[in-house]
Motif scaffolding. Structure first.
Motif, short mmCIF file in Angstrom:
data_model
loop_
_atom_site.label_atom_id
_atom_site.label_comp_id
_atom_site.label_asym_id
_atom_site.label_seq_id
_atom_site.Cartn_x
_atom_site.Cartn_y
_atom_site.Cartn_z
N TYR A 1 56.12 44.42 44.48
CA TYR A 1 55.71 43.05 44.18
C TYR A 1 56.22 42.09 45.26
CZ TYR A 1 53.96 44.18 39.51
OH TYR A 1 53.23 44.68 38.46
N GLY A 2 57.35 42.42 45.86
CA GLY A 2 57.85 41.58 46.94
C GLY A 2 56.94 41.59 48.14
N TRP A 3 56.46 42.80 48.52
CA TRP A 3 55.53 42.87 49.64
C TRP A 3 54.22 42.15 49.29
CZ3 TRP A 3 59.77 44.37 51.09
CH2 TRP A 3 60.35 45.60 50.87
N ALA A 4 53.80 42.29 48.04
CA ALA A 4 52.55 41.65 47.63
C ALA A 4 52.63 40.13 47.78
CB ALA A 4 52.23 42.02 46.18
N GLY A 5 53.76 39.56 47.42
CA GLY A 5 53.91 38.12 47.54
C GLY A 5 53.83 37.64 48.98
N ILE A 6 54.35 38.45 49.88
CA ILE A 6 54.35 38.07 51.29
C ILE A 6 52.94 38.09 51.88
CG2 ILE A 6 55.14 38.79 53.59
CD1 ILE A 6 57.70 39.86 52.18
N PHE A 7 52.13 39.06 51.45
CA PHE A 7 50.83 39.27 52.08
C PHE A 7 49.64 38.78 51.25
CE2 PHE A 7 53.42 42.85 53.90
CZ PHE A 7 53.53 42.30 55.17
N ARG A 8 49.88 38.15 50.12
CA ARG A 8 48.76 37.81 49.23
C ARG A 8 47.80 36.81 49.87
NH1 ARG A 8 50.99 33.25 45.10
NH2 ARG A 8 52.74 32.57 46.39
N LYS A 9 48.30 35.89 50.70
CA LYS A 9 47.38 34.89 51.27
C LYS A 9 46.39 35.55 52.22
CE LYS A 9 50.35 33.40 55.14
NZ LYS A 9 50.99 32.22 55.79
N TYR A 10 46.77 36.69 52.82
CA TYR A 10 45.86 37.41 53.70
C TYR A 10 44.93 38.33 52.92
CZ TYR A 10 49.06 35.90 57.37
OH TYR A 10 49.82 35.16 58.22
N LEU A 11 45.46 39.01 51.91
CA LEU A 11 44.72 40.08 51.24
C LEU A 11 44.03 39.64 49.96
CD1 LEU A 11 47.24 43.02 51.80
CD2 LEU A 11 45.15 42.53 53.07
N VAL A 12 44.33 38.44 49.45
CA VAL A 12 43.68 37.95 48.24
C VAL A 12 42.87 36.69 48.51
CG1 VAL A 12 44.03 37.09 45.89
CG2 VAL A 12 45.43 38.97 46.74
N ASP A 13 43.50 35.69 49.11
CA ASP A 13 42.82 34.42 49.31
C ASP A 13 41.67 34.51 50.31
OD1 ASP A 13 44.58 33.35 47.54
OD2 ASP A 13 45.85 32.35 49.02
N SER A 14 41.78 35.41 51.27
CA SER A 14 40.74 35.51 52.29
C SER A 14 39.44 36.04 51.69
CB SER A 14 41.17 36.44 53.42
OG SER A 14 40.06 36.76 54.25
N PRO A 15 38.31 35.39 51.94
CA PRO A 15 37.02 35.90 51.44
C PRO A 15 36.58 37.18 52.12
CG PRO A 15 36.66 34.01 52.89
CD PRO A 15 38.15 34.11 52.67
N TYR A 16 37.19 37.51 53.27
CA TYR A 16 36.80 38.70 54.01
C TYR A 16 37.53 39.95 53.53
CZ TYR A 16 34.79 35.13 56.92
OH TYR A 16 34.06 34.05 57.35
N PHE B 1 45.05 41.32 41.53
CA PHE B 1 45.05 39.88 41.75
C PHE B 1 43.69 39.42 42.26
CE2 PHE B 1 48.64 37.53 40.72
CZ PHE B 1 48.67 36.32 41.39
N LYS B 2 43.07 40.24 43.11
CA LYS B 2 41.74 39.89 43.61
C LYS B 2 40.71 39.94 42.48
CE LYS B 2 39.07 38.79 47.15
NZ LYS B 2 39.33 37.68 48.08
N LEU B 3 40.85 40.89 41.56
CA LEU B 3 39.96 40.92 40.40
C LEU B 3 40.11 39.63 39.59
CD1 LEU B 3 37.97 42.43 38.55
CD2 LEU B 3 39.97 43.38 37.36
N GLY B 4 41.35 39.20 39.36
CA GLY B 4 41.58 37.94 38.66
C GLY B 4 41.00 36.77 39.44
N HIS B 5 41.07 36.84 40.76
CA HIS B 5 40.49 35.82 41.63
C HIS B 5 38.98 35.72 41.40
CE1 HIS B 5 40.84 33.42 45.38
NE2 HIS B 5 39.66 33.91 45.70
N TYR B 6 38.31 36.87 41.35
CA TYR B 6 36.87 36.88 41.11
C TYR B 6 36.51 36.39 39.71
CZ TYR B 6 35.93 39.63 45.37
OH TYR B 6 35.79 40.05 46.67
N MET B 7 37.36 36.74 38.72
CA MET B 7 37.05 36.40 37.33
C MET B 7 37.63 35.05 36.93
SD MET B 7 35.30 39.05 36.82
CE MET B 7 34.82 38.70 35.17
N LYS B 8 38.26 34.35 37.87
CA LYS B 8 38.80 33.00 37.67
C LYS B 8 39.88 32.97 36.58
CE LYS B 8 35.56 32.02 40.56
NZ LYS B 8 34.97 33.37 40.60
N VAL B 9 40.78 33.94 36.64
CA VAL B 9 41.92 33.98 35.73
C VAL B 9 43.08 33.24 36.39
CG1 VAL B 9 43.55 35.47 34.51
CG2 VAL B 9 41.16 36.18 34.77
N PRO B 10 43.78 32.36 35.69
CA PRO B 10 44.90 31.63 36.30
C PRO B 10 45.91 32.57 36.95
CG PRO B 10 44.39 30.73 34.14
CD PRO B 10 43.54 31.95 34.30
#
Length: 754
Positions: free
Chosen positions: A178-193, A531-540
């Motif tokens: 979870y620590g690594w996930a927090g560091i890289f989430r802006k690249y691997l979740v927020d990015s539309p690519y 987290f990306k699935l939640g991103h697509y489904m608009k879960v807080p």
């Protein structure tokens, strides 16, 4: 979702749709996502008023998480393993959630001594609640790798392990990522690519389940179909699960040639090549390779091609030409052997007190040998690792690079695509310090687990730091590959190779290092994928984080508790020679993990895969794997109009046999037969039926077998009642000679000396 994750270099997630024709240089949709598949699948609407962390979410989520964790660990020790995925819970909780919405009172209830209040029934059961419950269930279905360490210590090495150390090991290996996930989430979740293709299957299923459905004339609703198949599966499993276990593996060649070693090696589905062998048991079909109904046909074809070339070409040539003295040992075994063909006596080379290699004892005893299948499986592991790297670089490299450049630019754009804009507009992001706090706390507890308790886990502090460093280093590049291709390169082989050279002779240090290095990265990517699935489904995002954290804690505790209970309550668990006839507690997967700890940990790669050992030739597979994707890539460039060439997926083809020897030939043939029928024939001829019922059929079959097996255990097997005494009670395939060596003068129980 990680529902079908299996150990291996190439995860089962790679079996989903992997090849896309995305024009990353083309124009982007201003009000949508730049990836066409996402635009076609994911809705661009949101209702922020929908309640999410409701009473229903907590009750159904924690219950499904705990039940799936219990069921999967329970089946993990059995002869025919069964992995029940989160899809079963995803389908089953929908009518329960709607029933709760229709019957529970809506009155607000106050939490004692606080100002907080909540309603048992805040309104209709909604899609976001369903997503969170499925995330809970995914935590319970994904497995806990560290439990293998506890099992081999207690059941195979017959040593004690402090329960607190064991529990900390289980929890920290699951949470560290979870620590690594927090560091890289802006690249691997927020990015539309970074679009995580496997999540689109889940999005489609959620939308289908929440569409209003009328019963077709003369047909069934999805729920009615699920219940019908569930009851049928539940009722049928009493036959292979209790009355007639031999149905799990029928090998007719052995029944015809009862006295021929060669015929039984060819025909045995459990200890041979499985020619003509099949099983009439869903746990045989889905137990090791996952449900074939959830595996696309192109992947089934690649796996089957790799399996066929391995088991019916390479292995027979090697075995009957006596490569690596193969005739001294069984054809099909995950055990380790000495130079006399006997099971390797590990106590002769272990210092009892220090629990490490006794070099004098090793020199006076024997080098380590394995069956020819097991030896080549390690070679294929090396090849698959390298093929994954070169395949992705050749086929996906340009796309990934272009997407990465756009990702690096997009993270500086506070708006991103439509989904990111909606999430940022309607919901608060998870504070970075939440991830940092978990990372610091988990690392401290990991250090305590390794250095405390008399250093039972053997891994020194520098080993833990190195494992964490490897996991951190690989999370982003492997995550970029997985988020764009669905291909995840596992670190299990590399980690055990590195620590095996650096710190040889320590079996628990090796498997502990492998678990911290490999699983913390895998957990980080599982977290980010969800987290990306939640991103697509608009879960807080905060709700997603809380559910994932609680789900991980609940699942880890349930896996640990179930394993500890079975290991301490079932006599001779994991020891087939001492188990009563008909007992299913043979632990085939854990036996492979145990022997890997001997190979990589006790003896070490230096004494195994160099000139000091018996298998230095396996290193050629690194080069073979690296070069394997090049012919297909060159052909695809020369003949771009032939799309089928891109479906020759060398990492999947080379990795196809990697479930051997835990899985047997009968598992592969039965799995492939069902998969080809449904995902080729039915898919092409009856696509409407397939689209409506295929995944529900898979979930219902899983659930029926699971519930009946648990009922059989508690009602009968826990009281040492294993079924009527007759020929069909034997859970083997009645091929006793298939396990026999064929080298002259080698003695083995139940075998003639040639």
């Amino acid at each position: 979702m990680g529902s079908f994750d299996e150990d291996g270099v190439t995860k089962t997630k790679a079996l989903e749709k992997h090849q896309t024709d995305i024009d990353v240089n083309g124009g982007e949709e201003v009000n949508d996502n730049p990836i066409e598949e996402v635009r076609l699948t994911v809705p661009i609407t949101d209702d922020p008023s929908q309640p999410v962390l409701t009473f229903r979410t907590w009750i159904l989520g924690i219950t499904s998480c705990g039940l799936l964790a219990f069921v999967n660990q329970f089946f993990g020790y059995r002869q025919n393993q069964l992995s029940v995925g989160s899809v079963s819970a995803q389908i089953l909780v929908l009518p329960i959630g709607k029933l709760m919405a229709a019957t529970l009172p809506t009155k607000q209830m106050r939490v004692p001594f606080t100002k907080w209040s909540f309603s048992l029934n805040p309104g209709p059961f909604n899609l976001k609640e369903h997503v969170l419950i499925t995330i809970f269930a995914g935590c319970g279905a994904s497995g806990v790798y560290a439990v293998n360490i506890i099992t081999i210590v207690k059941a195979f090495y017959n040593r004690s392990l402090h329960p607190v150390a064991a529990m900390l090991l289980v929890q920290t290996t699951q949470l560290l990522g979870y620590g690594w996930a927090g560091i890289f989430r802006k690249y691997l979740v927020d990015s539309p690519y970074m679009w995580w293709p496997s999540n689109l299957v889940q999005v489609s299923l959620f939308r289908a389940l929440h569409e209003k459905e009328r019963r077709p004339k003369g047909g069934l609703t999805r729920l009615q179909f699920f219940l019908l198949v569930f009851v049928s599966s539940f009722g049928y499993y009493i036959i292979p699960g209790y009355l007639f276990p031999s149905l799990s593996a029928l090998s007719f060649v052995c029944l015809i040639w009862k006295d021929s070693i060669t015929a039984q090696k060819l025909g045995s589905g459990q200890h041979g090549l499985g020619i003509g062998s099949f099983g009439l048991d869903w746990s045989t079909v889905a137990g090791f390779l996952g449900s074939p109904l959830a595996t696309p046909f192109f992947a089934i074809a690649n796996i089957l091609a790799g399996y066929f070339l391995f088991l019916y070409v390479l292995v027979p040539i090697a075995y009957w030409s006596n490569a690596f003295e193969a005739k001294k040992f069984p054809l099909f075994s995950s055990k380790t052997f000495d130079s006399d063909g006997q099971v390797y006596n590990i106590t002769r080379i272990l210092n009892d007190k220090a629990f490490d290699l006794n070099e004098i004892g090793y020199r006076n005893y024997s080098k380590l040998y394995v069956s020819v299948i097991f030896a080549y499986i390690y070679g294929l592991s090396f090849a698959t690792l390298m093929a994954s790297i070169s395949h992705v670089a050749l086929f996906e490299g340009k796309t990934i690079w272009e997407m990465w450049k756009k990702t690096a630019a997009a993270v500086n754009d506070k708006f991103g695509d439509v989904h990111t804009r909606l999430m940022k507009k309607n919901y608060e992001a998870v504070p970075q310090w939440w991830f940092q706090a978990i990372l610091v706390l988990t690392f401290a507890l990991s250090l305590y687990a390794c250095e405390g308790f008399g250093k039972q886990l053997q891994l020194p502090w520098w080993g833990l730091l190195l494992a964490c460093g490897m996991a951190f280093f690989f999370t982003l590049p492997v995550g970029v590959i997985q988020a764009t291709t669905n291909l995840q390169t596992g670190l299990n082989v590399i980690t055990e190779l590195v620590i095996g050279y650096m710190y040889p002779g320590k079996p628990l240090a090796n498997v502990t290092f492998k678990t911290y290095g490999y699983i913390s990265m895998s957990q980080a990517l599982s977290f980010l994928g969800d987290f990306k699935l939640g991103h697509y489904m608009k879960v807080p995002p905060k709700s997603m984080f809380i559910v994932q954290l609680v789900g991980t804690l609940v699942a880890s505790t349930a896996y640990f508790g179930t394993a500890w209970w079975l290991l301490t309550s079932i006599d001779h668990i994991c020891n087939p020679s001492l188990l009563p006839e008909g007992s299913p507690w043979t632990c085939p997967g854990d036996e492979v993990f145990y022997n890997a700890s001997i190979i990589w940990g006790v003896v070490g790669p230096l004494r195994m895969f160099t000139n000091y050992g018996n298998y230095p030739q396996m290193n050629w597979f690194f080069l073979i794997g690296f070069l394997a994707p090049f012919p297909g890539w060159l052909l695809s460039r020369k003949f771009p109009e032939k799309k089928w060439i891109k479906n020759i997926h060398m990492p999947i083809l080379l990795g196809g046999p990697l479930n051997l020897p835990s899985a047997k030939a009968v598992n592969y043939t039965s799995w492939a037969a069902v998969g080809i029928f449904f995902n080729y024939y039915v898919f092409r001829r009856y696509k409407g039926w397939w689209a409506r019922h295929n995944y529900i059929l898979s979930a219902a079959l899983d659930a029926g077998v699971a519930f009946m097996a648990i009922m059989i255990y508690f009602a009968l097997q826990s009281n040492d009642i294993f079924g009527p005494q007759w020929w069909g009670l034997d859970s083997t395939d009645h091929c006793p000679l298939a396990k026999c060596p064929i080298a002259p003068g080698i003695k083995a129980d139940g075998c003639p000396v040639l």
